[in-house]
Write a protein that holds these residues in place. Structure first.
Motif, PDB file in Angstrom:
ATOM      1  N   PRO B  43     -29.456  22.857   2.247  1.00 32.42           N
ATOM      2  CA  PRO B  43     -29.243  22.984   3.685  1.00 32.42           C
ATOM      3  C   PRO B  43     -28.509  21.771   4.245  1.00 32.42           C
ATOM      4  O   PRO B  43     -28.277  20.792   3.524  1.00 32.42           O
ATOM      5  N   ASN B  44     -28.174  21.830   5.522  1.00 33.51           N
ATOM      6  CA  ASN B  44     -27.572  20.672   6.198  1.00 33.51           C
ATOM      7  C   ASN B  44     -28.473  19.458   6.060  1.00 33.51           C
ATOM      8  O   ASN B  44     -29.683  19.573   6.198  1.00 33.51           O
ATOM      9  N   LYS B  48     -25.853  16.615   0.271  1.00 30.98           N
ATOM     10  CA  LYS B  48     -24.739  17.141  -0.530  1.00 30.98           C
ATOM     11  C   LYS B  48     -23.472  16.323  -0.318  1.00 30.98           C
ATOM     12  O   LYS B  48     -22.853  15.858  -1.277  1.00 30.98           O
ATOM     13  N   GLU B 166     -18.387  22.296   0.995  1.00 28.68           N
ATOM     14  CA  GLU B 166     -18.558  23.457   1.871  1.00 28.68           C
ATOM     15  C   GLU B 166     -17.222  24.085   2.253  1.00 28.68           C
ATOM     16  O   GLU B 166     -16.860  24.143   3.422  1.00 28.68           O
ATOM     17  N   THR B 169     -17.632  27.114   4.867  1.00 28.89           N
ATOM     18  CA  THR B 169     -18.478  27.066   6.064  1.00 28.89           C
ATOM     19  C   THR B 169     -17.625  27.319   7.308  1.00 28.89           C
ATOM     20  O   THR B 169     -16.586  26.682   7.484  1.00 28.89           O
ATOM     21  N   THR B 196     -20.043  22.356  -3.006  1.00 30.19           N
ATOM     22  CA  THR B 196     -21.320  22.349  -2.287  1.00 30.19           C
ATOM     23  C   THR B 196     -21.317  23.534  -1.335  1.00 30.19           C
ATOM     24  O   THR B 196     -20.266  23.957  -0.861  1.00 30.19           O
ATOM     25  N   THR B 197     -22.472  24.088  -1.108  1.00 33.63           N
ATOM     26  CA  THR B 197     -22.545  25.229  -0.217  1.00 33.63           C
ATOM     27  C   THR B 197     -23.949  25.367   0.344  1.00 33.63           C
ATOM     28  O   THR B 197     -24.909  24.846  -0.215  1.00 33.63           O
ATOM     29  N   GLN B 198     -24.023  26.065   1.487  1.00 34.57           N
ATOM     30  CA  GLN B 198     -25.329  26.377   2.056  1.00 34.57           C
ATOM     31  C   GLN B 198     -25.722  27.799   1.692  1.00 34.57           C
ATOM     32  O   GLN B 198     -26.813  28.239   2.009  1.00 34.57           O
ATOM     33  N   TYR B 199     -24.784  28.519   1.045  1.00 34.70           N
ATOM     34  CA  TYR B 199     -25.030  29.934   0.794  1.00 34.70           C
ATOM     35  C   TYR B 199     -25.304  30.213  -0.673  1.00 34.70           C
ATOM     36  O   TYR B 199     -24.469  29.970  -1.534  1.00 34.70           O
ATOM     37  N   ASP B 214     -32.533  19.036  -2.045  1.00 27.98           N
ATOM     38  CA  ASP B 214     -33.330  19.048  -0.819  1.00 27.98           C
ATOM     39  C   ASP B 214     -33.817  17.637  -0.537  1.00 27.98           C
ATOM     40  O   ASP B 214     -34.389  16.993  -1.420  1.00 27.98           O
ATOM     41  N   ALA B 316     -35.741  25.982   4.328  1.00 24.79           N
ATOM     42  CA  ALA B 316     -34.477  25.312   4.054  1.00 24.79           C
ATOM     43  C   ALA B 316     -34.115  24.296   5.122  1.00 24.79           C
ATOM     44  O   ALA B 316     -33.495  23.288   4.844  1.00 24.79           O
ATOM     45  N   SER B 317     -34.514  24.575   6.353  1.00 26.14           N
ATOM     46  CA  SER B 317     -34.186  23.621   7.407  1.00 26.14           C
ATOM     47  C   SER B 317     -35.393  22.734   7.671  1.00 26.14           C
ATOM     48  O   SER B 317     -36.513  23.213   7.777  1.00 26.14           O
TER      49      SER B 317
END
Lengths: 271, 333
Positions: B43-44, B48, B166, B169, B196-199, B214, B316-317
């Motif tokens: 996640p943000n 990453k 990302e 994004t 890198t990715t959030q998905y 994380d 995740a957040s």
């Protein structure tokens, strides 16, 4: 060794551990080229070096000429070198503001991950600014000529121009340091003007020093801007290389000697 | 070849970066094989971008070490910069000048002549479907075009390792698909990609191995299948007409699917891990027999949030961490 599929270029090129001087120069020139490309799309960046000489030179000549020298013609030999110094020296602040803005941009991160000399973006900026100074100088001389200035320095006129450009370039190291350290471009602009505005006006740029109150006269006498103005006047109007020329040149050299290493060090730490 | 003295494209051991009291990256280990896409999923604020910045010589690690093709990222910065291309989360191109001018400047900096830089730039713009916009200033580009130009700029020197932070994004689905094709193409031509990715979806589509990161730690590492195995392939989502029947439904799910459903009481919603789609038919028949009526039924693919919940025990957040913990307590037996 298992074949790691390196793309073609790197397979044939040796990996190198440093940048040569020639590459550094070429990369700095490329950065200056980039700055010129940017200038083409952001004409407002030309405003100060183009409009200031065009508007201020005749304005000051006609407003103050009669009061200070008893006539515009008589005032011009005093005014033109003075206004030239003020215009070019003030515009040197732009080095700091553009550097600050540039370092915040994403493209700066790309430069930092490329195998180029760390100093190239800074050197490029300083190089481009010299071109700006040259433009401001040429336009001020031109406007002076139009309103009736007839300098008798001959070829020394060129030397006068070079002296002003070199001094402004030396000063731009100070603004570059401020640009590296300050948080915003506005801060650089603010601090720069706060220093230069009084410094350029509390000098002999527009008025003879003996008309000032005594304490101010002492200040104006010692003000480094006055030395630059006097040196420029001597060169442009009479073609003489006086003591003031050497004093100014030495002063500018000292500024470079002090601030260039400071700026480069601060810049390298951030870049 | 002496240039490639390591069998790994990237080796990172215990990388640490602290900003004040915040340990943004707190002991990250990575091993990336040449010629593959490696996904870093998180996640943000997971660390990453900070990790990439250290590997790409933008930041100096506070602890640990990393090597790119066997070269140390701290002591051999100039060598590393010849081996990598970096495409950031925010397009790192000059917005005031045109696409082709950007590529010419970057090419010149890399030692190409003006002519060669222009030719290479035109080639890349063509390849990235930007030829029509070559002469337009970049600030007139759309988000997708900017990303493509950014990636094109990273490829001028044909670096063997490409960092993509990302890359999709904020892009619309169609543009995202185009970007994926470009990334696949890179690997076909022999490059190594760290993405890198959030998905989860994106990592799944592209990466052969994935590290889940994380709060500055790698919390799981493996193939996409390994990770999805942790949460089940998908989950079944049911909404009941009558909330009173929730308990009966949970029991049936347990008996038929063999998994434990998560209940959201307010909405009478049940979410159950589903490993075998065949069994869903059996479950639906069983529910009808019991007279349990459904108002909604859908199948959800595992989301990053679920992977996180499973691996770390929190969402995740970071902000939702507490809420997720609460939710976990509501899981009925």
């Amino acid at each position: 060794m298992t074949a790691i599929p390196l793309p073609a270029k790197l397979q044939s090129t040796e990996l190198r551990t440093h940048v040569s001087v020639r590459e550094t120069v070429s990369q700095s020139l490329t950065m200056a080229f980039r700055a010129l490309l940017r200038l083409r799309r952001t004409p407002e960046q030309w405003f100060d070096v183009v409009l200031q000489p065009i508007i201020f030179t005749p304005m000051f000549a006609f407003i103050f000429g009669g009061a200070i020298a008893g006539g515009v013609e008589a005032y011009l030999p005093m005014l033109i070198p003075g206004i030239l110094v003020q215009t070019v020296v003030t515009t040197s602040i732009v080095t700091g503001t553009t550097l600050r803005e540039d370092m915040e941009k994403g493209v700066f991160d790309r430069f930092r991950t490329m195998p180029i000399a760390r100093i190239a973006p800074l050197a490029g900026a300083l190089l481009t600014d010299s071109i700006r100074y040259a433009i401001a100088t040429a336009l001020t001389f031109l406007m002076g000529w139009i309103v009736g200035w007839r300098p008798e320095g001959g070829w020394a006129l060129l030397l006068a121009a070079l002296l002003v450009i070199f001094t402004a370039w030396a000063l731009s190291w100070v603004w570059a340091l401020l640009g590296v350290l300050a948080r915003t471009a506005g801060a650089v602009q603010g601090i720069g003007l706060m220093i230069l505005f009084p410094l350029t006006f509390l000098s002999n740029a527009y008025v003879p020093i003996d008309t000032l109150p005594e304490w101010l006269g002492v200040f104006a006498e010692w003000n480094p801007i006055s030395h630059l103005v006097t040196a420029t006047r001597e060169l442009a109007n009479a073609g003489t290389v006086g003591t003031e020329f050497w004093v100014t040149l030495a002063g500018a050299a000292v500024i470079v000697a002090v601030f260039a290493p400071l700026t480069v060090r601060a810049y390298m730490r951030k870049a | 070849m002496s240039d490639t003295k390591s069998e790994w494209a990237i080796e990172a051991d215990g990388l640490v970066k602290t900003f004040g009291s915040n340990r943004a990256v707190d002991g990250v280990d990575l091993r990336v094989k040449p010629g593959t896409v490696y996904g870093v999923l998180g996640p943000n604020g997971a660390g990453k971008t900070t990790t990439i910045s250290m590997l790409a010589t933008l930041l100096r690690p506070d602890g640990g070490s990393a090597r790119i093709f066997g070269h140390d990222v701290v002591h051999e910065q100039h060598v590393i910069r010849q081996l990598i291309g970096v495409t950031g989360q925010y397009a790192s191109v000059d917005e005031k000048i045109s696409g082709i001018e950007n590529l010419i400047v970057f090419g010149r900096l890399l030692g190409l002549s003006h002519k060669a830089a222009k030719r290479k730039g035109e080639e890349l713009l063509e390849a990235f479907d930007l030829a029509d916009a070559a002469k337009r200033p970049v600030d007139k580009y759309s988000g997708g075009m900017r990303r493509r130009l950014d990636l094109a700029s990273s490829l001028i020197a044909q670096p063997p390792l490409i960092f993509l932070d990302e890359p999709t994004t904020g892009l619309d689905p169609r543009t995202r698909g185009q970007m994926w094709d470009v990334i696949r193409g890179l690997v076909t031509s022999g490059s190594t990609v760290l993405l890198t990715t959030q998905y989860l979806d994106e990592a799944d589509q592209l990466a052969s191995r994935i590290a889940v990161i994380d709060r500055g730690h790698v919390v799981a590492e493996g193939t996409a299948d390994d990770l999805k195995g942790l949460v089940g392939t998908a989950s079944l989502l049911l909404r009941l007409a009558d909330p009173e029947q929730t308990e009966a439904a949970v029991t049936s799910i347990h008996q038929v699917l063999g998994s434990t459903a998560t209940v959201t009481p307010e909405a009478a919603r049940l979410t159950a891990p589903m490993s075998d789609p065949e069994r869903v038919t059996d479950l639906l028949i069983r529910l009808r027999e019991q007279g349990i009526r459904l108002t909604e039924m859908s199948v959800q693919k595992p989301t990053l949030d679920e992977v996180f919940l499973t691996i770390t025990g929190h969402g995740a957040s970071t902000d939702d961490a507490e809420a997720s913990d609460d939710a976990k307590e509501k899981v009925s037996a």
